[in-house]
Design a protein around this motif. Sequence first.
Motif, mmCIF file in Angstrom:
data_model
loop_
_atom_site.group_PDB
_atom_site.id
_atom_site.type_symbol
_atom_site.label_atom_id
_atom_site.label_comp_id
_atom_site.label_asym_id
_atom_site.label_seq_id
_atom_site.Cartn_x
_atom_site.Cartn_y
_atom_site.Cartn_z
ATOM 1 N N ARG A 15 0.974 -1.491 -0.326
ATOM 2 C CA ARG A 15 -0.105 -0.200 -0.136
ATOM 3 C C ARG A 15 1.050 1.588 -0.027
ATOM 4 N NH1 ARG A 15 -3.198 -3.391 4.131
ATOM 5 N NH2 ARG A 15 -4.999 -4.095 2.929
ATOM 6 N N ARG A 16 2.199 1.071 0.080
ATOM 7 C CA ARG A 16 3.224 2.613 0.417
ATOM 8 C C ARG A 16 3.757 2.300 -1.103
ATOM 9 N NH1 ARG A 16 7.716 0.621 3.908
ATOM 10 N NH2 ARG A 16 7.251 -0.972 3.311
ATOM 11 N N PHE A 17 3.091 1.923 -2.479
ATOM 12 C CA PHE A 17 3.877 1.965 -3.527
ATOM 13 C C PHE A 17 2.012 2.254 -4.741
ATOM 14 C CE2 PHE A 17 7.001 -0.264 -1.468
ATOM 15 C CZ PHE A 17 7.715 0.036 -1.682
ATOM 16 N N PRO A 18 2.768 2.546 -5.153
ATOM 17 C CA PRO A 18 1.234 3.197 -6.290
ATOM 18 C C PRO A 18 0.692 2.326 -6.744
ATOM 19 C CG PRO A 18 3.228 4.704 -6.955
ATOM 20 C CD PRO A 18 4.035 3.549 -5.597
ATOM 21 N N PRO A 19 -0.375 1.492 -7.432
ATOM 22 C CA PRO A 19 -1.241 1.032 -7.362
ATOM 23 C C PRO A 19 -0.490 -0.026 -8.745
ATOM 24 C CG PRO A 19 -2.548 2.222 -7.135
ATOM 25 C CD PRO A 19 -1.344 2.877 -7.363
ATOM 26 N N ASP A 20 0.230 0.916 -9.611
ATOM 27 C CA ASP A 20 1.036 0.647 -10.944
ATOM 28 C C ASP A 20 2.649 0.253 -10.812
ATOM 29 O OD1 ASP A 20 1.556 3.195 -10.838
ATOM 30 O OD2 ASP A 20 1.171 3.657 -12.418
ATOM 31 N N SER A 21 2.825 -0.285 -9.558
ATOM 32 C CA SER A 21 4.046 0.254 -9.308
ATOM 33 C C SER A 21 4.452 -1.704 -10.021
ATOM 34 C CB SER A 21 4.437 0.576 -8.337
ATOM 35 O OG SER A 21 3.872 -0.395 -7.020
ATOM 36 N N GLN A 22 3.677 -2.662 -9.722
ATOM 37 C CA GLN A 22 3.558 -4.084 -9.408
ATOM 38 C C GLN A 22 4.191 -4.915 -8.444
ATOM 39 O OE1 GLN A 22 1.827 -5.746 -11.892
ATOM 40 N NE2 GLN A 22 1.107 -3.565 -12.800
ATOM 41 N N VAL A 23 4.888 -3.701 -7.174
ATOM 42 C CA VAL A 23 5.580 -4.954 -6.821
ATOM 43 C C VAL A 23 4.994 -5.364 -5.853
ATOM 44 C CG1 VAL A 23 7.025 -2.413 -6.314
ATOM 45 C CG2 VAL A 23 5.026 -2.843 -5.008
ATOM 46 N N ARG A 24 3.196 -5.571 -5.544
ATOM 47 C CA ARG A 24 2.416 -6.617 -5.360
ATOM 48 C C ARG A 24 2.697 -7.610 -5.597
ATOM 49 N NH1 ARG A 24 -2.911 -7.964 -5.805
ATOM 50 N NH2 ARG A 24 -3.774 -8.671 -3.663
ATOM 51 N N GLN A 25 2.293 -7.362 -7.061
ATOM 52 C CA GLN A 25 2.607 -8.602 -7.626
ATOM 53 C C GLN A 25 3.596 -9.808 -7.672
ATOM 54 O OE1 GLN A 25 0.891 -5.863 -8.418
ATOM 55 N NE2 GLN A 25 -1.302 -6.250 -9.692
ATOM 56 N N GLU A 26 4.807 -8.804 -7.572
ATOM 57 C CA GLU A 26 6.267 -9.275 -7.463
ATOM 58 C C GLU A 26 6.221 -10.020 -6.137
ATOM 59 O OE1 GLU A 26 8.969 -6.172 -8.661
ATOM 60 O OE2 GLU A 26 8.246 -6.189 -10.315
ATOM 61 N N TRP A 27 6.400 -9.878 -5.116
ATOM 62 C CA TRP A 27 6.378 -9.721 -4.444
ATOM 63 C C TRP A 27 4.942 -11.548 -3.729
ATOM 64 C CZ3 TRP A 27 5.797 -4.644 -0.889
ATOM 65 C CH2 TRP A 27 7.613 -3.669 -1.131
ATOM 66 N N LEU A 28 4.088 -11.587 -3.947
ATOM 67 C CA LEU A 28 2.978 -12.635 -3.757
ATOM 68 C C LEU A 28 3.489 -13.444 -4.934
ATOM 69 C CD1 LEU A 28 -0.025 -10.618 -4.068
ATOM 70 C CD2 LEU A 28 0.940 -11.941 -1.901
ATOM 71 N N ALA A 29 4.230 -13.320 -6.144
ATOM 72 C CA ALA A 29 5.238 -14.508 -6.595
ATOM 73 C C ALA A 29 6.025 -15.301 -6.297
ATOM 74 C CB ALA A 29 5.092 -13.289 -8.464
ATOM 75 N N GLU A 30 7.382 -13.930 -4.753
ATOM 76 C CA GLU A 30 8.010 -14.348 -4.601
ATOM 77 C C GLU A 30 7.203 -15.443 -3.561
ATOM 78 O OE1 GLU A 30 11.699 -15.023 -2.970
ATOM 79 O OE2 GLU A 30 11.241 -14.517 -4.835
ATOM 80 N N LEU A 31 6.583 -14.981 -2.982
ATOM 81 C CA LEU A 31 5.633 -15.559 -1.638
ATOM 82 C C LEU A 31 5.264 -17.110 -2.171
ATOM 83 C CD1 LEU A 31 3.091 -13.520 0.632
ATOM 84 C CD2 LEU A 31 5.898 -13.929 1.168
ATOM 85 N N PHE A 46 9.874 -12.634 5.382
ATOM 86 C CA PHE A 46 10.573 -11.797 3.939
ATOM 87 C C PHE A 46 8.978 -11.209 3.746
ATOM 88 C CE2 PHE A 46 8.554 -11.863 -0.659
ATOM 89 C CZ PHE A 46 9.643 -10.544 -1.251
ATOM 90 N N ALA A 47 7.846 -11.249 4.474
ATOM 91 C CA ALA A 47 7.045 -10.414 4.588
ATOM 92 C C ALA A 47 6.835 -9.646 5.465
ATOM 93 C CB ALA A 47 5.402 -11.206 4.480
ATOM 94 N N ALA A 48 7.590 -9.995 6.365
ATOM 95 C CA ALA A 48 7.236 -9.044 7.578
ATOM 96 C C ALA A 48 8.508 -8.262 7.090
ATOM 97 C CB ALA A 48 8.174 -9.905 8.757
#
Length: 283
Positions: A15-31, A46-48
């Motif tokens: 949530r600290r990043f813009p919605p279009d930054s794709q970081v969420r998808q990258e992090w979830l893929a890592e999980l 990693f998530a913490a």
Amino acid sequence: MIAAISRVLVNSAARRFPPDSQVRQEWLAELDFLATQGRSLHALRFAAGLTFVRPAHAPVIGLTKRTVGTALAIVAGPIVLVLTAVVVGIALGYGRPPMQRWLLLAAMLTIAGAVGWWWGRRSVIAGPVLLAFLLPFSISATQLTSMGTAVGRDEFAVGTAVWISALPVVLLVVGRMAQGRREWVAVLAGFVAWLAVLDIAIIVDFMAGHDTALAEHAPFWFIHALTGQSFGVLSLSEQLLIQETYYPHPLVIFALYAMCYTARACRVGRSASGAAAMMLSQT
């Protein structure tokens, strides 16, 4: 369960990043990758780490002006506000009601908001989760010790549990809101919610300690504690009990300081993190 907690932490950090930054998808893929490897605890770490990571705008942690200032703002901010209230109260001739009371409250709300806003922009901590747990500690300690002995009041004997439990939740909501929209909207919503919390705290405390209190007068107990006015609703005994027992003004001031600090820190932290992400994507 561990996987669910990890995803919640990742969503919080994203949530600290813009919605279009794709970081969420990258992090979830890592999980997901770590889950397929049977490394659920590693995924949780990693998530913490993403949730409590240092914001991009902050300097390296160490003995710097920002780290020292952040520590003082979080730990000693409420105490400084108490000392400031004493000085301002003396200057305004506090003790000669009712105008001086309102002038002091207005002056302290202005000072608390401005100081919280200023320090929030320079905070090395910009995560709403961390701020929502650090700031209430100093506020609660100051309220329950310094203010209680300074004014000689036994404040919120039972209702203490209400506002102490609610303050972290209110600050967390303010921080989350500030990350996605204007900070002043988050502060305004949090301030209204906080007044409702204090109202409930007084009602709980009053009903628990005074059997003769009339329940239908409950909405006016907090109004009288804050303004000194009962609009002809409360009995004289209720008015005297409230005047001798409840003084919610410090909690209103402390909370506004914490909300402004949290809202500004979270907003600046997200903007800085978003800018850093944009720069990394362009390199």
